[in-house]
Design a protein around this motif. Structure first.
Motif, PDB file in Angstrom:
ATOM      1  N   ALA A  37       0.828  -1.197   0.000  1.00 56.30           N
ATOM      2  CA  ALA A  37       0.000   0.000   0.000  1.00 56.30           C
ATOM      3  C   ALA A  37       0.866   1.252   0.000  1.00 56.30           C
ATOM      4  O   ALA A  37       0.348   2.358  -0.186  1.00 56.30           O
ATOM      5  N   LEU A  38       2.169   1.081   0.201  1.00 59.10           N
ATOM      6  CA  LEU A  38       3.107   2.200   0.236  1.00 59.10           C
ATOM      7  C   LEU A  38       4.416   1.721  -0.382  1.00 59.10           C
ATOM      8  O   LEU A  38       4.948   0.688   0.039  1.00 59.10           O
ATOM      9  N   PRO A  39       4.949   2.442  -1.387  1.00 60.28           N
ATOM     10  CA  PRO A  39       6.211   2.026  -1.999  1.00 60.28           C
ATOM     11  C   PRO A  39       7.342   2.014  -0.964  1.00 60.28           C
ATOM     12  O   PRO A  39       7.350   2.846  -0.048  1.00 60.28           O
ATOM     13  N   PRO A  40       8.295   1.095  -1.098  1.00 63.55           N
ATOM     14  CA  PRO A  40       9.388   1.015  -0.127  1.00 63.55           C
ATOM     15  C   PRO A  40      10.128   2.327   0.064  1.00 63.55           C
ATOM     16  O   PRO A  40      10.484   2.681   1.197  1.00 63.55           O
ATOM     17  N   ALA A  99      10.424   4.340   3.633  1.00 59.61           N
ATOM     18  CA  ALA A  99      11.670   4.725   4.303  1.00 59.61           C
ATOM     19  C   ALA A  99      11.636   6.192   4.716  1.00 59.61           C
ATOM     20  O   ALA A  99      12.042   6.551   5.834  1.00 59.61           O
ATOM     21  N   PHE A 100      11.129   7.030   3.832  1.00 60.34           N
ATOM     22  CA  PHE A 100      11.027   8.457   4.164  1.00 60.34           C
ATOM     23  C   PHE A 100       9.997   8.691   5.270  1.00 60.34           C
ATOM     24  O   PHE A 100      10.186   9.572   6.125  1.00 60.34           O
ATOM     25  N   TYR A 101       8.909   7.934   5.255  1.00 59.30           N
ATOM     26  CA  TYR A 101       7.923   8.032   6.325  1.00 59.30           C
ATOM     27  C   TYR A 101       8.580   7.777   7.682  1.00 59.30           C
ATOM     28  O   TYR A 101       8.373   8.518   8.658  1.00 59.30           O
ATOM     29  N   VAL A 102       9.356   6.701   7.753  1.00 62.25           N
ATOM     30  CA  VAL A 102       9.989   6.341   9.025  1.00 62.25           C
ATOM     31  C   VAL A 102      10.937   7.444   9.489  1.00 62.25           C
ATOM     32  O   VAL A 102      10.949   7.816  10.672  1.00 62.25           O
ATOM     33  N   LEU A 103      11.729   7.975   8.581  1.00 60.43           N
ATOM     34  CA  LEU A 103      12.640   9.064   8.940  1.00 60.43           C
ATOM     35  C   LEU A 103      11.863  10.272   9.453  1.00 60.43           C
ATOM     36  O   LEU A 103      12.256  10.909  10.446  1.00 60.43           O
TER      37      LEU A 103
END
Length: 222
Positions: free
Chosen positions: A80-83, A87-91
């Protein structure tokens, strides 16, 4: 999620910051107002659950309002979310959480950074974090399909309850866990203990995906 990535990242960072402000700030306020640990925990739980519900309701249409790397991990695994976006979400979530701790300290005129001395470790605590995160992800996956409009309140109420039925008081969020290592107040956790919590949270989230899929009850990830 139709918003451009920078806008979504800003929502994730700001939302996680306000979530941590609610967690840390309400803990500080409760400590100042009462010496009763049970009452302080009740205040902390209600403030956190209420703030989380509002943040998800407001930011959900922008970024999905993950506000939690474990939720983002699940979204990425379910495609549902590109990798790269994940990664940017987590940051953004980790950065927002750290800023949230700094702002909470600034409001209460405390040193901006004070590493926690609060010990939270051991098998019971890790099991609690795994179960708390399992339940959170299950609520999101199932509630996101059957009761999507009610999802903010489902998540907020679940976290409020999980503060009380888990031995760890339900961190259930790696970004919030890291942010709480920087506060030596009611809601803190020793930096040494954070990796155990984060590992348990990730395991709980993954097990929830498997369990919900087996039940055939999952919705599309947010």
């Amino acid at each position: 999620m139709t918003a451009e990535l920078p806008r979504r990242l800003a929502a994730e960072a700001a939302g996680t910051a306000f979530l941590v402000i609610a967690v840390v700030g309400s803990g500080i306020m409760a400590e100042r107002l009462t010496a009763d640990a049970a009452l302080a925990l009740l205040c902390n739980a209600v403030a956190t659950g209420a703030a989380l519900a509002v943040l998800i309701a407001v930011l959900g249409p922008v970024s999905g309002a993950h506000l939690n790397p474990a939720v983002t991990l699940v979204a990425a695994l379910r495609r549902a979310l590109p990798p790269r976006d994940a990664a940017f979400y987590v940051l953004a979530q980790v950065a927002g959480g750290i800023v949230g701790t700094l702002l909470a300290h600034a409001m209460f005129e405390l040193p901006l950074v004070a590493l926690s001395q609060q010990a939270r470790t051991g098998g019971g605590q890790w099991l609690a974090e795994g179960l708390a995160t399992f339940g959170l992800v299950a609520v999101i996956l199932i509630g996101g399909g059957s009761r999507r409009d009610a999802l903010p309140w489902l998540v907020g109420l679940y976290i409020t309850g999980a503060y009380w039925f888990t031995a760890s008081t339900s961190f259930a969020n790696p970004a919030v866990t890291l942010a709480r290592t920087l506060t030596d107040t009611f809601s803190g956790i020793r930096p040494l203990d954070a990796p155990g919590f984060i590992a348990a949270q990730c395991v709980g989230a993954l097990l929830a995906v498997v369990a919900v899929r087996a039940l055939g009850a999952s919705s599309r990830a947010r």
